[in-house]
Scaffold this active site. Structure first.
Site, PDB file in Angstrom:
ATOM      1  N   LEU A   1     -29.105 -58.454  69.277  1.00 21.08           N
ATOM      2  CA  LEU A   1     -27.937 -59.313  69.095  1.00 21.08           C
ATOM      3  C   LEU A   1     -27.259 -58.886  67.801  1.00 21.08           C
ATOM      4  O   LEU A   1     -27.929 -58.587  66.799  1.00 21.08           O
ATOM      5  CB  LEU A   1     -28.353 -60.781  68.983  1.00 21.08           C
ATOM      6  CG  LEU A   1     -28.643 -61.549  70.268  1.00 21.08           C
ATOM      7  CD1 LEU A   1     -29.154 -62.946  69.934  1.00 21.08           C
ATOM      8  CD2 LEU A   1     -27.400 -61.637  71.145  1.00 21.08           C
ATOM      9  N   ASP A   2     -25.929 -58.871  67.779  1.00 24.31           N
ATOM     10  CA  ASP A   2     -25.191 -58.549  66.567  1.00 24.31           C
ATOM     11  C   ASP A   2     -25.525 -59.551  65.461  1.00 24.31           C
ATOM     12  O   ASP A   2     -25.877 -60.700  65.746  1.00 24.31           O
ATOM     13  CB  ASP A   2     -23.683 -58.589  66.825  1.00 24.31           C
ATOM     14  CG  ASP A   2     -23.212 -57.478  67.753  1.00 24.31           C
ATOM     15  OD1 ASP A   2     -23.932 -56.476  67.892  1.00 24.31           O
ATOM     16  OD2 ASP A   2     -22.131 -57.623  68.347  1.00 24.31           O
ATOM     17  N   PRO A   3     -25.396 -59.142  64.188  1.00 24.96           N
ATOM     18  CA  PRO A   3     -25.626 -60.093  63.088  1.00 24.96           C
ATOM     19  C   PRO A   3     -24.771 -61.357  63.200  1.00 24.96           C
ATOM     20  O   PRO A   3     -25.221 -62.439  62.824  1.00 24.96           O
ATOM     21  CB  PRO A   3     -25.255 -59.283  61.842  1.00 24.96           C
ATOM     22  CG  PRO A   3     -25.570 -57.875  62.217  1.00 24.96           C
ATOM     23  CD  PRO A   3     -25.190 -57.767  63.671  1.00 24.96           C
TER      24      PRO A   3
ATOM     25  N   ALA B   1     -23.925 -62.806  65.907  1.00 23.19           N
ATOM     26  CA  ALA B   1     -24.302 -63.547  67.111  1.00 23.19           C
ATOM     27  C   ALA B   1     -25.579 -64.343  66.851  1.00 23.19           C
ATOM     28  O   ALA B   1     -26.418 -63.947  66.051  1.00 23.19           O
ATOM     29  CB  ALA B   1     -24.519 -62.597  68.280  1.00 23.19           C
TER      30      ALA B   1
END
Length: 328
Positions: free
Chosen positions: A50-52, A54
């Protein structure tokens, strides 16, 4: 001044799946390392990133569960996102620099439904430059940070369900709430950008939350803060068994003799129908042995647990202390 020596952590074999609600601002690996430290686990991995920026469901795998983490990469995912209209950025989210501002036209429910229908089913996406997808051995985001844009082949993904709704009018900027269930490999930032373009004004994500991945949902997850507040036994009690990663596999149980041979990599014969995905247990005591597939009555091993891992899992289930600790 002499630096204070860093306390050594007594690592130990930990086997299972921790359902983490990843916090905002941490990378998936940072969240994994924090949980690994809190559990004092020897081996850990996660099932996709997951992106930072997100938040949400991030299954973390420990010990024997890491052998099945790749299988979970194929699971469908569900997300909630907020798309700010009229502003496009270099990354497709709030982390990037603004590259264009456009007026946002009045959007009717009918227009929103028309756009929703366009993005249902199988669609084509061009992977974003700010992604971990590799080109010639380098992640695309490395090229992007160097100001280089490389050609990316379009990829087909599937949108199983999609809901679009105008955000409440008290929002400072026009925005759309997105709920989507999709196949693996779907870039939600790209989906948001494409929806913005379809509405004629562009847009970028200001919020992204994964609410489900495969059978796991956000309500089942724990946070790092909650994990930190627990004692050691309570932390371990949150782990799901490694077989939680194989919910749709056909189950086969082997006798002790067949189980011993299966664990050495030997095929076993039986009256089983063909199956591509099989989870294999031993009997007396019942224990996970690994995964396999069945073809023409043969049970063919895929991923196997070691006898040591099986013994450690059984010990943990019986609440007996694990003895094979090592110093990190």
């Amino acid at each position: 001044m002499t630096a204070t020596p860093r306390a050594r952590v007594q690592r130990r074999p930990v086997h299972g799946v921790l359902l983490l609600d990843k916090p905002l601002g941490l990378s998936s690996n940072q969240a994994l390392q924090k949980a690994k430290w809190l559990l004092r686990a020897e081996k850990a991995g996660h099932t996709g990133t997951l992106d930072p920026l997100a938040t949400g469901v991030l299954p973390l795998c420990f010990g024997a569960a890491t052998k099945f983490s790749a299988l979970h990469l194929d699971a469908d995912k569900t997300y909630e996102a907020t798309l700010q209209l009229g502003v496009t950025t270099t990354t497709g989210d709030a982390e990037g620099e603004v590259i264009e501002r456009r007026a946002v036209p009045a959007i009717t429910p009918e227009q929103l439904e028309s756009v929703r229908q366009r993005f249902l089913g199988r669609i084509t996406q061009v992977p974003p430059m700010h992604s971990a997808l590799k080109k010639d051995g380098k992640a695309l985001y490395e090229y992007a940070r160097a100001g280089i844009e490389v050609e990316r082949a379009p990829r087909e993904v599937e949108i199983h369900a999609l809901n679009l709704a105008l955000a409440p009018e008290e929002q400072a900027q026009a925005a759309i709430k997105i709920e989507v269930t999709c196949s693996k490999g779907t870039y939600i930032r790209t989906l948001g950008e494409d929806i913005g373009q379809a509405l004629g004004c562009g847009g970028h994500l200001t919020r992204l939350r994964r609410t489900a991945t495969g059978p796991f949902t956000a309500v089942q997850c724990t946070t790092l803060a909650a994990l930190e507040a627990l004692d050691d036994r309570q932390r371990l009690s949150l782990l799901k068994p490694p077989e939680a990663l194989l919910p749709d596999h056909t189950s086969v149980t082997l006798s002790p003799d067949d189980a011993a041979r299966f664990l050495t990599g030997l095929r076993r014969r039986g009256d089983w129908p063909d199956a591509d995905q099989v989870i294999v247990f031993g009997d007396q005591p019942r224990a996970l042995l690994g995964s396999a597939h069945i073809k023409a009555g043969e049970l063919i091993p895929s991923r196997l647990l070691s006898p040591i891992e099986i013994r450690q899992i059984l010990q943990a289930a019986d609440a007996r202390p694990l003895t094979s600790e090592v110093t990190a």
